[in-house]
Design an enzyme around this catalytic site. Structure first.
Site, PDB file in Angstrom:
ATOM      1  N   ARG A   1      -3.452  -0.668   5.276  1.00  0.00           N
ATOM      2  CA  ARG A   1      -4.021  -1.712   4.425  1.00  0.00           C
ATOM      3  C   ARG A   1      -3.131  -2.935   4.261  1.00  0.00           C
ATOM      4  NH1 ARG A   1      -5.022   2.237  -0.443  1.00  0.00           N
ATOM      5  NH2 ARG A   1      -3.181   3.133   0.578  1.00  0.00           N
TER       6      ARG A   1
ATOM      7  N   ASP B   1      -7.899   3.957   0.700  1.00  0.00           N
ATOM      8  CA  ASP B   1      -7.062   4.271   1.851  1.00  0.00           C
ATOM      9  C   ASP B   1      -7.958   4.655   3.037  1.00  0.00           C
ATOM     10  OD1 ASP B   1      -5.291   5.339   3.619  1.00  0.00           O
ATOM     11  OD2 ASP B   1      -4.447   6.810   2.227  1.00  0.00           O
TER      12      ASP B   1
ATOM     13  N   CYS C   1       0.866  -1.190   0.000  1.00  0.00           N
ATOM     14  CA  CYS C   1       0.000   0.000   0.000  1.00  0.00           C
ATOM     15  C   CYS C   1       0.893   1.228   0.000  1.00  0.00           C
ATOM     16  CB  CYS C   1      -0.977  -0.040   1.179  1.00  0.00           C
ATOM     17  SG  CYS C   1      -0.203  -0.054   2.806  1.00  0.00           S
TER      18      CYS C   1
HETATM   19  P1  4NP Z   1      -1.839   2.741   4.099  1.00  0.00           P
HETATM   20  O1  4NP Z   1      -2.507   4.063   4.678  1.00  0.00           O
HETATM   21  O2  4NP Z   1      -1.244   3.106   2.769  1.00  0.00           O
HETATM   22  O3  4NP Z   1      -2.997   1.817   3.979  1.00  0.00           O
HETATM   23  O4  4NP Z   1      -0.800   2.301   5.115  1.00  0.00           O
HETATM   24  C1  4NP Z   1      -1.822   5.283   4.790  1.00  0.00           C
HETATM   25  C2  4NP Z   1      -1.035   5.516   5.871  1.00  0.00           C
HETATM   26  C3  4NP Z   1      -0.399   6.731   6.002  1.00  0.00           C
HETATM   27  C4  4NP Z   1      -0.566   7.706   5.036  1.00  0.00           C
HETATM   28  C5  4NP Z   1      -1.348   7.461   3.934  1.00  0.00           C
HETATM   29  C6  4NP Z   1      -1.978   6.238   3.816  1.00  0.00           C
HETATM   30  N1  4NP Z   1       0.075   8.978   5.180  1.00  0.00           N
HETATM   31  O5  4NP Z   1      -0.145   9.838   4.314  1.00  0.00           O
HETATM   32  O6  4NP Z   1       0.795   9.190   6.140  1.00  0.00           O
END
Ligand code: 4NP
Length: 163
Positions: free
Chosen positions: A25, A134, A19
């Site tokens: 995710r 997300d 991800c």
């Molecule tokens: P992930 O979610 O890609 O599912 O781990 C996110 C976690 C952090 C961020 C964006 C998406 N961020 O911008 O910090």
């Protein structure tokens, strides 16, 4: 021997879920896949990674941990890392959670990278091309939705690759 686009049935699958941040995710997908493999008595390597480096070294988001825990799965041991070109030689399958993750992975994929690269939901019949949104800026309910879909994907992966 594996060639680009081909998967040898003699090779044990090894799966990388990718991800953006590697704290929401993909850790949930890894936890759901690990649980599915335990249920089926399969010993495959499974790992999560992120395309971004913002959260490298961190534990999963507390909301992801809580969602997995509510389904009996412990993901607290994971630590975020960034996906790298050599992952395409270390894993047989690399699954992107959304289309941006997929584009970022295509950009770092070496020409000789043997791993299959696809969207995770391509593994679920009828959901090809769909992305897993997300949940980071959403509420706890979004994490439950994520849990449901990564669990369905884990079952589909096991069904398709355990042959
Ligand atoms: P992930 O979610 O890609 O599912 O781990 C996110 C976690 C952090 C961020 C964006 C998406 N961020 O911008 O910090």
């Amino acid at each position: 021997m594996r060639g680009a686009g081909h998967f040898c049935a003699m090779t044990k699958p090894s799966i990388l879920f990718v991800c953006l941040g590697n704290i929401c995710r993909s850790p949930m997908a890894e936890g759901a896949m690990r649980a599915e493999l335990v249920r089926r008595g399969l010993d495959w390597d499974v790992d999560p990674a992120g395309t971004a480096a913002y959260h490298v070294g961190k534990s999963p988001d507390p909301r992801a941990i809580a969602s997995a825990a509510s389904h009996g799965i412990d993901i607290t041991g994971l630590r975020a890392r960034q996906a790298a070109p050599d992952d395409f030689g270390r894993f047989t399958h690399v699954f992107a959670l959304d289309d941006k993750n997929l584009a970022n992975l295509r950009a770092i994929r070496p020409h000789d990278g043997s791993a299959e690269l696809a969207l995770l939901l391509d593994m679920i019949d009828g959901r090809q091309g769909e992305v897993i949104a997300d949940p980071y800026y959403a509420g706890a309910d979004a994490f439950e939705v994520t849990w449901g879909v990564v669990t369905a994907a884990a079952k589909a992966i096991a069904d398709k690759l355990a042959r």
